[in-house]
Design an enzyme around this catalytic site. Structure first.
Site, PDB file in Angstrom:
ATOM      1  N   GLU A   1       0.829  -1.217   0.000  1.00 26.45           N
ATOM      2  CA  GLU A   1       0.000   0.000   0.000  1.00 26.45           C
ATOM      3  C   GLU A   1       0.860   1.262   0.000  1.00 26.45           C
ATOM      4  O   GLU A   1       0.592   2.208   0.741  1.00 26.45           O
ATOM      5  CB  GLU A   1      -0.954  -0.019   1.199  1.00 26.45           C
ATOM      6  CG  GLU A   1      -1.895  -1.202   1.186  1.00 26.45           C
ATOM      7  CD  GLU A   1      -2.920  -1.215   2.316  1.00 26.45           C
ATOM      8  OE1 GLU A   1      -2.637  -0.665   3.388  1.00 26.45           O
ATOM      9  OE2 GLU A   1      -4.009  -1.764   2.092  1.00 26.45           O
TER      10      GLU A   1
ATOM     11  N   ASP B   1      -8.552  -8.894   4.258  1.00 26.98           N
ATOM     12  CA  ASP B   1      -8.238  -7.795   5.171  1.00 26.98           C
ATOM     13  C   ASP B   1      -9.254  -7.648   6.299  1.00 26.98           C
ATOM     14  O   ASP B   1     -10.126  -6.782   6.223  1.00 26.98           O
ATOM     15  CB  ASP B   1      -8.169  -6.482   4.384  1.00 26.98           C
ATOM     16  CG  ASP B   1      -7.510  -5.370   5.179  1.00 26.98           C
ATOM     17  OD1 ASP B   1      -7.107  -5.631   6.317  1.00 26.98           O
ATOM     18  OD2 ASP B   1      -7.403  -4.256   4.640  1.00 26.98           O
TER      19      ASP B   1
ATOM     20  N   GLU C   1     -12.384  -1.808  12.296  1.00 26.89           N
ATOM     21  CA  GLU C   1     -12.319  -1.116  11.012  1.00 26.89           C
ATOM     22  C   GLU C   1     -13.428  -1.555  10.053  1.00 26.89           C
ATOM     23  O   GLU C   1     -14.065  -0.736   9.418  1.00 26.89           O
ATOM     24  CB  GLU C   1     -10.948  -1.367  10.370  1.00 26.89           C
ATOM     25  CG  GLU C   1     -10.845  -0.815   8.963  1.00 26.89           C
ATOM     26  CD  GLU C   1      -9.495  -1.054   8.314  1.00 26.89           C
ATOM     27  OE1 GLU C   1      -8.611  -1.648   8.947  1.00 26.89           O
ATOM     28  OE2 GLU C   1      -9.328  -0.632   7.154  1.00 26.89           O
TER      29      GLU C   1
HETATM   30  C1  BDP Z   1      -5.937  -1.974   6.073  1.00 31.06           C
HETATM   31  C2  BDP Z   1      -6.198  -0.611   6.594  1.00 31.06           C
HETATM   32  C3  BDP Z   1      -5.016   0.290   6.491  1.00 31.06           C
HETATM   33  C4  BDP Z   1      -3.804  -0.389   7.090  1.00 31.06           C
HETATM   34  C5  BDP Z   1      -3.585  -1.713   6.406  1.00 31.06           C
HETATM   35  C6  BDP Z   1      -2.469  -2.526   7.029  1.00 31.06           C
HETATM   36  O1  BDP Z   1      -7.277  -0.074   5.878  1.00 31.06           O
HETATM   37  O2  BDP Z   1      -5.331   1.475   7.151  1.00 31.06           O
HETATM   38  O3  BDP Z   1      -2.683   0.406   6.968  1.00 31.06           O
HETATM   39  O4  BDP Z   1      -4.727  -2.496   6.518  1.00 31.06           O
HETATM   40  O5  BDP Z   1      -2.784  -3.437   7.776  1.00 31.06           O
HETATM   41  O6  BDP Z   1      -6.907  -2.788   6.635  1.00 31.06           O
HETATM   42  O7  BDP Z   1      -1.314  -2.276   6.756  1.00 31.06           O
END
Ligand code: BDP
Length: 695
Positions: A287, A361, A389
């Protein structure tokens, strides 16, 4: 006179308002009302006889017992040690490192352990026994953690915000540190120690390099000093590009000698501040975060370079497997597996790879991550998310131990039946020398710590399962309710039941039958099943549900993406056939036609609608059940939870209406009887979600 009257009135009012604001968590220590029990506990509350080398952790244990016993049973522990009538700390080197034994012997309660941490955990266990009003007169109990590192991961930022935090801002007041120590840090450490958490990562995995500056290391040291007497080790998330950002090197290539040197020096500096520092947690090439792949290096190259730097200090590197390249033709389900499986055996001995519980996720329900069981030579840590989340933030009551337990009990079958995910993580399947579990924290600056009062149970339950994955959600719900909410038996039963059903309820009105990733984009709140465009295809909803005129669901069998092929044969057999696949996972693995008859006797379309509608009814049941405990739980907590349940009901209706109306555009079938068609239109539902997205 009048003034005095007003002051009196105001103070009564403020006493009432502040009756219980949730700050004390499950460590309430209010005087017990059961006099027989109180008398029993008092028989062992005269003194504490420390036959154990004194240490700050031992002193913590003593302090806690004094506090607990004086509150719970009104005892005054004196300094005079007698032969019986007290609590004795004893050394027993035969016990596992952090384990303990509590035995009633010769009129005393003896807590024995090999280490001071064991004594601390034993002391909290004894207090839990008393808080839950168990008899201790002939107690004989031993316990030891199944997993070595039981961590909380905070996603807290330098400026005090929390990524995906729903309970206020960060607990860490960076600008006041290191000079000012908020007493709350101690309360936080106590709470963690009471459930066996022994390590915390202070900052967000999307890490600012600033945490490694001298300025911040001084602050981190101050926190580490507070946590140490509670048996808690501190870790930091690091930014992989720190050599370039902080050291002004030309790049951060892990194989460059000057980059290695930079990290070696940095590690030395960190340990000069915090000699028992735990190590680094790393999110790399994920990401948008920097990582070794930018330089043509592997995750193992990156991890091993850091591992080398912390090795002289017994430090660890925890490398996250949450990576998924933007592959428009692929299946995100398989990305981390394909990336990490080939690296098995290539990681240094002090590296742990941290894997999220599911392949996508932190969805309300996911099959277990296929990496569990697939990396026999690499210690894998479990990463759970305690913050909600994808589970409705702090407006939704969702008891997560049910989710955690479901994952931990899933069978990987790698070494035959019974090779559960829990046994992979606790090291017994592959003999991992290191074992770890992490939970992304749900704590924040809200007075009650977790926003939704009931979410305290998720922090508590995570810790209890991290210590012993064999205990049941039922036990956790019961303990927590007794310790935190009420001593009244019928209300306990009602609340326990609310907790235990809440996760399935949330799944029903959001992602029934194996739907996933259809939530609102960016903030991940509410629903957006119609989402077709995003920065990446695997950030849309249609990528996952694949609804069309024929049916719905993601075919991950050999005819589709074959993600199922990543699991052992027995797991494949369990999910391969849409006729026999557990309905919980159906749409995770199969594209099923709308008219397909399911094991429930209903067609897929009818079943889908049924789940959405019953999900809402179940929220109404939660609301009604809560009304029944009025008077038996604190008034302030009662009102707060009541309000949040009402908000959850509104949300549930939104999910239901939006999802059935949207999927109906594909199924072209009516809402089945006896359910009543939503009064709102799909366009109206879309407007609501649009507003969620406005900045
Ligand atoms: C996702 C989240 C993000 C996190 C990412 C992670 O939306 O904010 O940074 O995972 O775990 O679920 O690195």
């Amino acid at each position: 006179m009048l003034k005095k009257g007003i002051i009196l009135f105001l103070s009564i009012l403020s006493f009432h308002v502040k009756a219980d604001d949730g700050y004390k968590l499950w460590l309430k220590y209010d005087l017990l009302k059961n006099n027989t029990k109180v008398a029993e506990y008092k028989r062992f509350s005269d003194f504490i006889d420390v036959q154990f080398p004194i240490s700050p952790i031992i002193q913590t244990a003593e302090k806690e017992l004094k506090k607990g016993l004086s509150g719970l049973v009104g005892a005054t522990i004196t300094k005079t040690v007698k032969t019986s009538g007290g609590i004795v700390f004893q050394k027993d080197n035969a016990l596992p490192k952090e384990g303990f034994k509590i035995v009633a012997k010769n009129g005393n309660i003896v807590i024995s352990a090999q280490t001071d941490k064991g004594i601390l955990y034993g002391s909290f266990e004894l207090l839990r026994q008393i808080q839950t009003e168990n008899s201790i007169a002939s107690i004989n109990l031993s316990s030891s953690p199944k997993i070595q590192l039981r961590m909380l991961n905070h996603w807290d930022n330098v400026l005090g915000t929390i990524e995906r935090g729903y309970a206020g801002s960060s607990l860490w007041k960076w600008y006041e540190l290191p000079e000012n120590i908020d007493p709350r840090y101690v309360e936080y450490a106590r709470a963690n120690a009471s459930i066996g958490i022994n390590a915390v990562v202070l900052n967000n995995v999307n890490a600012s390099a600033r945490f490694l500056t001298k300025e911040y290391l001084e602050k981190v040291k101050a926190l580490a000093d507070v946590f140490r007497p509670y048996g808690i080790q501190v870790f930091l998330s690091i930014n992989f590009a720190s050599p370039k950002i902080l050291g002004k090197l030309k790049n951060s290539d892990p194989l460059e000698p000057e980059v290695k040197k930079w990290w070696n020096d940095k590690a030395k500096e960190v340990y000069s501040f915090i000699p028992d520092f735990g190590g680094f947690l790393v999110k790399a090439n994920s990401e948008g975060e920097p990582g070794p792949q930018e330089f043509g290096r592997t995750h193992a190259d990156g991890a091993n370079m850091l591992a080398e730097a912390v090795k002289p200090f017994n430090g660890l590197v925890i490398w996250r497997a949450f990576v998924y390249g933007p592959n428009p033709k692929g299946d995100r389900y398989k990305e981390a597996f394909n990336e990490f499986k080939p690296l098995d055996g290539q990681f240094a001995k002090n590296v742990i790879v941290q894997v999220k519980n599911g392949p996508i996720d932190f969805m309300p329900r996911e099959p277990f991550h296929p990496l569990f069981g697939a990396m026999p030579k690499t210690p894998l840590a479990m990463e759970f998310q305690i913050t909600q989340e994808y589970l409705g933030f702090s407006t939704n009551l969702v008891f997560l131990p049910s989710l955690f337990k479901e994952v931990l009990e899933s069978d990987t079958y790698v070494n035959g039946k019974g090779s559960t995910v829990a046994k992979v993580v606790d090291g017994s399947v592959h003999d991992y020398p290191l074992t770890a579990i992490a939970g992304v924290a749900n704590t924040g600056s809200d007075r009650n710590w977790t926003g939704h009062f009931m979410s305290q149970a998720n922090w508590y339950g995570y810790g209890r399962l991290a210590w012993n994955h064999e205990i049941s959600p039922e036990q956790i719900a019961e303990e927590w309710t007794k310790m935190t909410l009420t001593k009244e038996a019928n209300s306990q039963k009602i609340i326990r039941n609310m907790l235990l059903t809440s996760r399935e309820t949330y799944v029903n009105f959001t992602n029934p039958l194996g739907l996933h990733h259809i939530m609102g984009q960016n903030i991940h709140f509410g629903m957006e099943p119609w989402l077709e465009k995003s920065a990446r295809p695997d950030w849309t909803a249609i990528y996952y549900h694949r609804a069309d005129s024929v049916g719905i669901g993601f075919d991950r069998t050999a005819n589709g993406s074959n993600a199922l092929g990543l699991y052992s044969k027995d797991v494949q057999n369990q999910w391969n056939n849409p006729q026999t696949c557990d309905l919980k996972y159906l749409l995770w693995f199969h594209h099923v036609s709308w008219n397909q008859k399911l094991s429930t006797g209903k067609t897929l379309w009818d079943e889908l609608c049924t789940r959405y509608y019953t999900g809402v009814t179940e929220v109404e049941k939660l609301q009604n059940d809560w009304l029944k405990v009025k008077g038996n739980v604190d008034e302030e907590i009662f009102e707060d939870v009541k309000g949040r349940l009402a908000a959850q009901h509104r949300e549930a209706l939104n999910w239901r209406d939006a999802c059935v109306l949207y999927f109906q555009t594909h199924s072209k079938q009516p809402i089945p009887t006896p359910f009543v068609k939503p009064t709102r239109t799909l366009e109206e539902m879309k407007k609501i979600v649009e507003i969620y997205q406005l900045k």
